[in-house]
Design an enzyme around this catalytic site. Structure first.
Site, PDB file in Angstrom:
ATOM      1  N   LYS A  79       0.854  -1.199   0.000  1.00 21.80           N
ATOM      2  CA  LYS A  79       0.000   0.000   0.000  1.00 21.80           C
ATOM      3  C   LYS A  79       0.886   1.244   0.000  1.00 21.80           C
ATOM      4  O   LYS A  79       1.866   1.306   0.752  1.00 21.80           O
ATOM      5  CB  LYS A  79      -0.910  -0.030   1.237  1.00 21.80           C
ATOM      6  N   SER A 159      -9.916   2.134   2.468  1.00 22.23           N
ATOM      7  CA  SER A 159      -8.969   2.810   1.610  1.00 22.23           C
ATOM      8  C   SER A 159      -7.974   1.897   0.911  1.00 22.23           C
ATOM      9  O   SER A 159      -7.335   2.307  -0.056  1.00 22.23           O
ATOM     10  CB  SER A 159      -8.189   3.851   2.424  1.00 22.23           C
ATOM     11  N   SER A 183     -10.348  -0.027   6.705  1.00 23.38           N
ATOM     12  CA  SER A 183      -9.709   0.002   5.383  1.00 23.38           C
ATOM     13  C   SER A 183      -9.037  -1.276   4.913  1.00 23.38           C
ATOM     14  O   SER A 183      -8.642  -1.364   3.760  1.00 23.38           O
ATOM     15  CB  SER A 183      -8.678   1.116   5.337  1.00 23.38           C
TER      16      SER A 183
HETATM   17  N1  GLN Z   1     -13.487   4.596   5.594  1.00 18.08           N
HETATM   18  C1  GLN Z   1     -12.899   5.100   6.797  1.00 18.08           C
HETATM   19  C2  GLN Z   1     -12.516   6.546   6.599  1.00 18.08           C
HETATM   20  O1  GLN Z   1     -12.807   7.054   5.585  1.00 18.08           O
HETATM   21  C3  GLN Z   1     -11.743   4.248   7.225  1.00 18.08           C
HETATM   22  C4  GLN Z   1     -10.522   4.504   6.465  1.00 18.08           C
HETATM   23  C5  GLN Z   1      -9.372   3.693   6.968  1.00 18.08           C
HETATM   24  O2  GLN Z   1      -9.550   2.710   7.686  1.00 18.08           O
HETATM   25  N2  GLN Z   1      -8.173   4.138   6.626  1.00 18.08           N
HETATM   26  O3  GLN Z   1     -11.928   7.156   7.430  1.00 18.08           O
END
Ligand code: GLN
Length: 495
Positions: A79, A159, A183
């Site tokens: 990532k 994400s 995410s």
């Molecule tokens: N969807 C969540 C957010 O937008 C979690 C994102 C994540 O876990 N990095 O913050």
């Protein structure tokens, strides 16, 4: 010889050990999968084929010399939030478009030491803020899965959407992800793969671009529970450079994944049965309950009464921490700079040009909830409720060994849907944020398909530092579900 990108990591390690193929052959097969599929999927921001071939050559040499590591020759996607020394690291933000870190994250250093091969840096939502991978400054990622009879482009979740798409389409055997509020788990669910967010403190955060430091955790994504266990074993461990890293022994997760669930008590939290939840997701959850019961687990109803505050608390705490963490991108030390009339003007122009809309929204919300007049009303209140959410889990885990819930309230949705109102997007995280706020480990395992042919995952939540039980339950669910459906777009498949 089987088609190499189809193998699991466990099978590839056996094949490498038996000299059925070399790390170079395995890596070349993945590089050519990326060349043919990534123009459609956009799962990688930066591809590193030369680095991959060099690492594969070194893995072959190590194996020949009898010093192969536990991941020697296994091609992974990283990532693009993990700093890899000398490789551009963007966090999917234009503000870091040209940032080449002079140092290595601890997790990637450990993967390198284990012999892994890095294929490239995977796309994500900008600074990991999002649930659809559509906020990336480098373009959206396309989910390799499609609805029956339709080629409409769907999101891979977020994400860690690039990591998920790369693994599901067989461009990579596994990937690193990070999970702040879901995410790893939500994109795993949207792409029919497995992913685990370990306990907060299990993997070092050193060298991972920070989003919300009290929530961020690294973890693996792969096509089987066992593969996640192999990867997490290599990624975990104490690191003196991260003050929240835990000094705890790392267990044999691979053995735990085969342990079974006989005698375990599995809790079903009443509050995860939401109004308006689809019958398909409810049905799959019930199937999961039956699968675990058939394998000897005892099913217990439990209550996590503060669940409904999870989303509002998360969307105060995470932006608050983000607004503070992202203050460093001011055009002075990192990345993009847009010159101005004076220093303040330069800051403003740089941040206006470098950050995307979602990141700006979070910075504004975060700055607001931390401001002198509102700190007590929002941030402090949220911290207090966070403590109650943690207490819910502690009380539940006095009665049960793990919890079973759905991972996400829907299957993958279309690119461009749910983008008008940010709150609609935030609702995706309803089942994943409570475990993040409590810091407990949680995994998503693919459990079935919806009526449109899209994958759905079930989530297993465990006690702090008891990833072993999470793996045991995950292994049992995987065995019972027998999930073998394949995405439309995949290496070696029909397109
Ligand atoms: N969807 C969540 C957010 O937008 C979690 C994102 C994540 O876990 N990095 O913050």
């Amino acid at each position: 010889m089987s088609f190499l990108p189809e193998l699991t990591i466990a099978a590839a390690l056996d094949g490498l050990a038996a000299k059925d193929f070399s790390a170079l052959e395995l890596t070349r097969a993945h590089i050519s999968a990326i060349e043919s599929l990534d123009p459609q999927l956009n799962a990688f921001i930066t591809q590193t084929p030369e680095l991959a071939l060099e690492m594969a050559g070194a893995a072959d040499a190590a194996r020949a010399a009898g010093s192969a590591g536990p991941l020697s020759g296994i091609p992974l996607a990283i990532k693009d939030l993990f700093c890899v020394e000398g490789v551009r690291t963007t966090a999917a933000s234009k503000i870091l478009e040209n940032f080449v870190p002079p140092y290595e994250s601890t997790v990637t250093a450990q993967l390198k030491a284990a012999g892994a091969v890095f294929l490239g840096k995977a796309n994500l939502d900008e600074f990991a803020m999002g649930s659809s991978n559509t906020t990336s400054g480098f373009g959206a990622v396309t989910n390799p899965w499609q609805r029956n009879g339709s080629n409409a482009k769907l999101v891979p979740g977020g994400s860690s959407g690039g990591s998920a798409a790369a693994v599901a389409s067989r461009m990579a055997m596994g990937a690193t992800g990070t999970d702040t509020g879901g995410s790893i788990r939500q994109p795993a669910s949207f792409t029919g793969i497995t992913g685990i967010k370990p306990t907060y403190g299990r993997c070092s955060r050193y060298g991972i671009v920070a989003f919300a430091s009290s929530l961020d955790q690294a973890g693996p994504m792969a096509r089987s529970v066992e593969d996640c266990a192999i990867l997490l074993g290599a990624m975990s461990g104490f690191d003196a450079r991260d003050s929240t890293s835990a000094e705890r022994p790392v267990a044999d997760f691979r053995a735990a994944a085969k342990r079974g669930v006989k005698g375990l008590r599995i809790g079903i939290p009443a509050e995860y049965r939401m109004d308006g939840m689809s019958a398909e997701i409810e049905g799959l959850w019930q199937k999961g309950v039956a699968w675990l019961r058939e394998q000897g687990a005892e099913i217990v109803d439990v209550s996590l009464p503060h669940t409904k505050y999870g989303l509002p608390v998360y969307y105060i705490v995470a932006p608050a921490e983000a607004s503070s963490n992202l203050a460093r991108y001011d055009g002075v030390r990192f990345g993009t700079r847009v010159d101005g009339e004076d220093l303040i003007d330069m800051y403003e122009r740089t941040r206006a040009a470098g950050f995307g809309a979602e990141v700006k929204r979070r910075i504004m919300i975060g700055t607001y909830v931390l401001s002198a007049g509102y700190y007590d009303a929002y941030y402090l209140k949220a911290q207090k409720i966070r403590a109650l959410i943690l207490r819910d889990f502690t009380e539940a885990f006095a009665k049960v060994d793990a919890l079973l819930t759905p991972t996400a309230p829907s299957a993958a949705f279309g690119i461009g849907e749910k983008t008008d109102d940010p709150v609609t997007m935030y609702l995706n995280d309803v089942f994943t944020v409570p475990a993040s706020l409590a810091g407990v480990p949680a995994m998503s395992v693919p459990a079935g398909l919806d009526a449109q042919g899209l994958p759905l995952g079930l989530q297993i939540i465990g006690r702090h530092f008891d990833e072993e039980t999470v793996f045991a339950v995950g292994g049992a669910l995987e065995k019972a579900a027998g999930f073998s459906a394949l995405p439309a777009i995949r290496a070696g498949g029909a397109k």
